[in-house]
Design an enzyme around this catalytic site. Structure first.
Site, mmCIF file in Angstrom:
data_model
loop_
_atom_site.group_PDB
_atom_site.id
_atom_site.type_symbol
_atom_site.label_atom_id
_atom_site.label_comp_id
_atom_site.label_asym_id
_atom_site.label_seq_id
_atom_site.Cartn_x
_atom_site.Cartn_y
_atom_site.Cartn_z
ATOM 1 C CD GLU A 113 -2.726 -7.705 2.145
ATOM 2 O OE1 GLU A 113 -2.464 -6.518 1.851
ATOM 3 O OE2 GLU A 113 -3.374 -8.026 3.149
ATOM 4 C CB ALA A 133 -0.877 -0.020 1.244
ATOM 5 C CD GLU A 168 1.078 -5.991 5.301
ATOM 6 O OE1 GLU A 168 1.893 -6.881 5.596
ATOM 7 O OE2 GLU A 168 0.432 -5.985 4.233
ATOM 8 N N GLY A 178 0.457 -5.183 0.675
ATOM 9 C CA GLY A 178 -0.633 -5.151 -0.300
ATOM 10 C C GLY A 178 -0.216 -5.712 -1.647
#
Ligand code: 3H9
Length: 641
Positions: A104, A62, A124, A101
């Site tokens: 992911e 992210a 994270e 992310g």
């Protein structure tokens, strides 16, 4: 180019992400991926989709810069669900690092292939959060609970080979990644597709596994690791959709936490420290070989760090015995690295071929950088630099590792002062991350840039410091210790002060630390200054040293120590020695004590900024975190107050 570009290779569409520097999932990129999935589903000519990235890495996660703002649509879990539920299978083609992310997204694809050099991970927790787009829900379905815990709770990435063994990726390829991914896609279309990750079952796991993991992964002061663990557990015991909702709730809660804000602050501070804007266009001097003068603790620690970073190293000492001691200290560090699995025996043997020791300064004549790490006495250091001036190439960088002498005085008389610089390492130098870089007024920009290049090569966090007593780090340490003593004078118990700082997140309080490292070094410095006529007020530490209490090594300092033990015991002798200096009986609770001491550090930090000794508050935070054990999750004294 926009964030993504779609091209076609026969029946396979290639979605190429291009969002430098690390292809982070900004809002614009999420929106672009979503509309790509819609468009490609509508296109009957497309049978499968390859997702690849331009630049140095696959999606690195992210966009952390967005975490200070409210979450913006489209949210990543929805984008990934859209990819996973696309009518055509998506294949992630991974190079560099697929992190957070980014991984992911890859797990939302039907297949993942990677170059051998790639790595995947869910880091994270290092940012005080948990994966928020299915990481804790899809990883156990893809690769089992144990791998999910390793990845999402441990936070360390796995190299492609290990990721393949764990089932996180489907294949490792060589050569042209996109071409390989297209070929993989064409082949995959010939066979029945595997289930979507979210639809796969999770193998059951013992109750004992969870209780063990809870004990093992708990990290005082950090909420994220146990939150990640609980999210994985919830995902193994509940349907996928419920698990996603649970994960998202925890993610959003932690994203807004003080811990996450502090860790983000440190993340960006570290990155901006490594490449100062002022040096962006400055080419460092060539750096291929290093010399060290002084085979004591500092010299050998720096030497070991340099050798392990691949630099051939020449160590200079006064006599043969000292040379031999220095070399074996360096060898011992490498042997330790082999024992801990950080270095292979073959690499150790290769590196040791680059290690030499001698009493002859002439051996330094070809070195690109020589670091002096001898006794902290100006005359001794000057004598070393006179020799270096004589034997080293005129363009070789000459550095001092002084921790409290004025580098300008050390450099006096050098024929090329522009190549002189202070490089202040911290002990043990092969472990501690901080490197204070101290230019003198004459230091050339490319010499300064060389200091930063060295830091990068050694994996250190570089911070430029101006010249003052103790530079940034030791100056704040001095203030911290003085304030802690001031609290003792106000009647606060020594053990309460140490306890308060441990509760705050330090491994040890200020007095325990002094007992470990010895009270006598700072005492001798004060005595030295006094003998030069400076007005240095008596400290409580002075009283203890004069009574023979120099710390653990003498069986007592601020505390008593039982024979062979390191556990501090409150000392009645210390109480009696200090009693005449106790001026009050203030009652402060531990939070108030910690607040007071952190505020004092920050106050000194502000003075340091005002004097131009540090360029920015973040640099001060990095110094305290990487050199002085300040808890990372508090962000440093400047961030915290
Ligand atoms: C996440 O993904 C949450 C999700 O689970 C859920 C979402 C709903 N964002 O390190 P470098 C910048 S959390 C924004 O020097 P390298 C960095 O500041 C995220 N910016 O390069 C620097 O900027 P500048 C999980 C980022 O080659 C530049 O990129 N992911 C981000 O040595 C170069 O960085 C992570 O925690 C980011 N995510 O190393 C991965 N990442 O040039 C964090 C970097 O202006 N990143 N920047 O100073 C890394 O570990 C390293 O950057 C990486 C490259 C290994 C990728």
């Amino acid at each position: 180019m926009n964030e993504i570009e779609i091209t076609r290779r026969g029946e396979i569409a290639v979605v190429m992400v291009d969002n430098p520097p690390v292809n982070a999932l900004s809002q614009a990129m999420r929106a672009a991926l979503l509309s790509a999935a819609d468009a490609l589903d509508r296109d009957d000519a497309v049978k499968a989709v390859v997702l690849a990235c331009a630049g140095r890495t696959f999606i690195a996660g992210a966009d952390v810069r967005e975490f200070d703002l409210p979450p913006l649509e489209p949210h990543l879990p929805d984008v990934i669900a859209r990819i996973e539920n696309a009518e055509k299978p998506w294949i992630a083609a991974i190079h560099g690092t697929a992190l957070g992310g980014g991984f992911e997204v890859a797990m939302g694809c039907r297949f993942r292939i990677a170059l051998e050099s790639a790595a995947v991970g869910l880091p994270e927790v290092t940012l005080g959060i948990i994966p928020g787009a299915g990481g804790t829900c899809r990883t156990p379905r893809l690769a089992g609970v144990e791998t999910a815990v390793k990845l999402a709770v441990g936070g360390r990435p796995l190299g492609a080979r290990k990721a393949l063994e764990a089932g996180l990726i489907d294949a490792i390829v060589e050569g042209d990644l996109v071409a390989e991914a297209v070929a993989f896609a064409e082949k995959a279309l010939q066979q029945p597709l595997p289930a979507k990750t979210s639809a796969r079952p999770i193998a059951a796991i013992d109750e004992a596994f969870w209780s063990e993991a809870e004990k093992d992964k708990a990290k005082p002061g950090y909420r994220a690791p146990l939150a990640a663990l609980s999210s994985i557990r919830f995902a193994t015991e509940n349907p996928f959709d419920a698990a996603m909702l649970n994960e998202r709730g925890l993610f959003l809660e932690l994203r807004a936490s003080d811990e996450a804000a502090a860790l983000r602050h440190v993340f960006f501070a570290e990155r901006s420290a490594a490449r100062p804007a002022a040096l962006k266009t400055v080419e460092p001097r060539p750096l291929k070989s290093i010399g060290i003068v002084g085979g004591g603790t500092m010299g050998t620690g720096i030497g070991a760090a340099a050798l392990m970073a691949g630099y051939p190293l020449t160590l200079i000492e006064r006599d043969e015995a000292a040379v031999a001691r220095g070399l074996s200290a360096i060898e011992a560090v490498l042997a330790g690295a082999v024992r801990r699995g950080k270095l292979t025996a073959a690499k150790q043997a290769f590196l040791l071929e680059g290690l030499a020791g001698t009493t002859d300064y002439q051996a330094l004549s070809a070195c690109d950088l020589v670091i002096e790490a001898v006794f902290e006495e100006i005359a001794v250091k000057r004598a070393v630099f006179a020799e270096l001036d004589r034997v080293c190439r005129a363009d070789a960088v000459l550095a001092t590792n002084t921790s409290y002498l004025d580098p300008r005085r050390i450099a006096e008389g050098l024929s090329h002062p522009e190549r002189f610089i202070g490089l202040h390492f911290f002990s043990p130098a092969h472990v501690m991350k901080l490197l204070e870089i101290i230019p003198v007024p004459e230091t050339a920009d490319d010499v300064l840039a060389t200091g930063f290049q060295l830091a990068r090569a050694l994996g250190k966090i570089p911070v430029t410091s101006g010249i003052c007593e103790g530079f940034i780090g030791n100056r704040i340490l001095k203030r911290y210790r003085a304030e802690a003593e001031q609290l003792v004078r106000r009647g606060v118990a020594i053990a309460e002060i140490d306890g308060a700082m441990r509760d705050y997140g330090f491994k040890m309080g200020p007095f325990e630390t002094q007992d470990l490292s010895g009270l006598d070094i700072a005492y001798l410095q004060r005595e030295g200054a006094r003998s030069e006529g400076q007005d240095v007020p008596e400290t409580l530490g002075d009283i203890l040293v004069r009574a023979g209490r120099k710390g653990q090594k003498t069986g007592g300092g601020w505390y008593d120590y039982r024979e062979g033990e390191r556990k501090p015991v409150v000392s009645s002798e210390v109480a009696a020695l200090l009693q005449p200096r106790i001026e009050a009986s203030d009652a402060l609770d531990r939070t108030a004590i910690a607040d007071h001491l952190i505020a004092a550090m920050a106050d000194e930090g502000r003075a340091i900024l005002a004097e131009g000794i540090a360029a920015k508050p973040e640099d001060i935070d990095l110094v305290k975190i990487h050199g002085y054990g300040f808890p990372r999750h508090r962000g440093g004294p400047m961030f915290a107050s």
